[in-house]
Design a protein around this motif. Structure first.
Motif, PDB file in Angstrom:
ATOM      1  N   VAL A 268       0.705  -5.952   2.925  1.00  0.00           N
ATOM      2  CA  VAL A 268       1.192  -5.177   1.972  1.00  0.00           C
ATOM      3  C   VAL A 268       1.053  -5.876   0.902  1.00  0.00           C
ATOM      4  CG1 VAL A 268       2.984  -3.777   0.974  1.00  0.00           C
ATOM      5  CG2 VAL A 268       2.579  -3.742   3.457  1.00  0.00           C
ATOM      6  N   GLY A 269       1.461  -7.190   0.491  1.00  0.00           N
ATOM      7  CA  GLY A 269       1.632  -7.881  -0.509  1.00  0.00           C
ATOM      8  C   GLY A 269       0.177  -8.238  -1.016  1.00  0.00           C
ATOM      9  N   SER A 270      -0.744  -8.381  -0.132  1.00  0.00           N
ATOM     10  CA  SER A 270      -1.982  -8.915  -0.676  1.00  0.00           C
ATOM     11  C   SER A 270      -3.029  -7.484  -0.873  1.00  0.00           C
ATOM     12  CB  SER A 270      -2.867  -9.642   0.444  1.00  0.00           C
ATOM     13  OG  SER A 270      -2.588  -9.312   1.708  1.00  0.00           O
ATOM     14  N   GLU A 271      -2.993  -6.730   0.120  1.00  0.00           N
ATOM     15  CA  GLU A 271      -3.888  -5.564   0.149  1.00  0.00           C
ATOM     16  C   GLU A 271      -3.250  -4.501  -0.908  1.00  0.00           C
ATOM     17  OE1 GLU A 271      -6.914  -5.646   1.344  1.00  0.00           O
ATOM     18  OE2 GLU A 271      -6.321  -7.429   2.282  1.00  0.00           O
ATOM     19  N   LYS A 272      -2.184  -4.307  -1.330  1.00  0.00           N
ATOM     20  CA  LYS A 272      -1.536  -3.257  -1.930  1.00  0.00           C
ATOM     21  C   LYS A 272      -2.045  -2.102  -1.721  1.00  0.00           C
ATOM     22  CE  LYS A 272      -0.216  -6.488  -5.829  1.00  0.00           C
ATOM     23  NZ  LYS A 272      -0.311  -7.511  -4.859  1.00  0.00           N
TER      24      LYS A 272
END
Length: 349
Positions: A268-272
């Protein structure tokens, strides 16, 4: 003014009643804490949580205590009082790095046992005696001994979601985050993998090692279905589905990404993704949503009834009384510790 009444067990037979008030001083002291979770905890609830949060954080300083909280804890615990957060692998590793005298494990019993195995000289508290685990309960030490008899010479890998008695009978532990690496670190063609059948099946798709699986299941993850995931896709446009490998195979087949709780958070943090469905225990979605304002979270809410027996009130009482303590007999602990330490020595890819 909101007053919270909490019974405190003292040395005398009759409990005293302490009043915890949401005073202006408590409001000011906890305002920065609430700011971290205001997206997922309604403002109307905070006056009830804040006095407990404030009292817990004061007691942590008094006892030189730290709180380790699993990703499935509610936001007021995860963001309000926890010092170390993460999945079972992160908690196991970080438990060895604290200088605290007291460790409070806001999670389930096998996690507190693991913390005690790695910190035998420290006081380890589990705030709820009812914080068990259906997966850990699905296998016993006697079951492991029978598996060894049925498959002589085949090493046994145990998911960390097991009791100390089971850990003492196996060769090495793993978590969902490092299961493939652990299996392949043994350098063999076949392993026994227990107790989670679905995680074992997932690992089998990621390695050439033959997996002999036990048929244990997590009561939270086994309730999800592939049909349910497809229904969510029909109802929500631009939906990214990420799932925990303890889910059934049809759920993993329907997902866009499969990974441990830590890897789901990293995704979630990297792909947003603009909109995400996290197929796991639903408090985790709340905790990730608090730090991911750009992502909308669809929540298929399966709660872990055992995790939810840990509350701010039970954590406060545990710090007040320094009970219940996790104790493991020395001989058993020595055998169980080896399998956990061997897991921690496996280097991630």
């Amino acid at each position: 003014m909101v007053l919270l009444r909490k019974s405190i067990q003292r040395s005398s037979p009759m409990p005293e009643v302490a009043e915890l008030a949401y005073t202006p001083a408590v409001a000011a002291a906890t305002a920065p804490i609430y700011d971290r979770m205001k997206r997922v905890v309604p403002a109307i609830e905070w006056p009830f949580h804040a006095p407990l949060v404030h009292a817990i954080n004061e007691l942590k300083r008094e006892h030189n205590a730290v709180i380790l909280a699993h990703n499935y804890q509610t936001p007021e615990i995860f963001h309000g009082v926890a010092d170390i957060v993460g999945d079972s692998l992160a908690l196991a590793a970080k438990a060895t790095q604290t200088d605290a005298d007291v460790i409070v494990l806001a999670g389930v019993h096998f996690m507190a046992e693991t913390a005690k195995l790695l910190n035998p000289a420290k006081t380890v508290l589990i705030p709820s005696r009812n914080a068990g685990c259906s997966l850990a309960d699905s296998i016993t030490a006697a079951d492991v001994q029978l598996l060894r008899e049925a498959h002589p010479g085949v090493p046994v890998v145990a998911y960390v979601n097991t009791s100390a008695e089971v850990k003492a009978e196996v060769d090495i532990c793993c978590t969902s985050g490092n299961a493939v690496e652990v299996v392949e670190s043994l350098g063999v063609d076949r392993v026994i993998f227990l107790p989670d059948e679905y995680l074992a099946k997932y690992v089998a798709t990621q390695t050439k090692v033959e997996i002999i699986a036990w048929k244990g299941h997590c009561e939270v993850h086994e309730r999800f279905t592939g049909a349910e995931i497809e229904d969510f896709r029909r109802r929500f446009d631009r939906l990214t589905v990420i799932a925990h490998p303890e889910c059934p195979p049809d759920v993993l087949e329907a997902a866009d990404f499969v990974g441990s709780t830590a890897r789901m958070i990293d995704f979630v943090g990297s792909e947003k993704p603009p909109r995400v469905l996290m197929v796991t225990e639903c408090s985790m979605s709340d905790n990730v949503a608090a730090a991911s304002p750009e992502t909308e979270f669809v929540r298929p809410c399966n709660l872990c009834p055992h995790m939810k027996t840990v509350t701010l009130s039970s954590i406060l009482e545990s710090l007040q009384t320094l009970e219940p303590r996790v104790e493991i007999p020395d001989a058993l602990a020595a055998r169980a510790r080896r399998s956990v330490e061997r897991m921690l020595a496996v280097k991630p890819k």
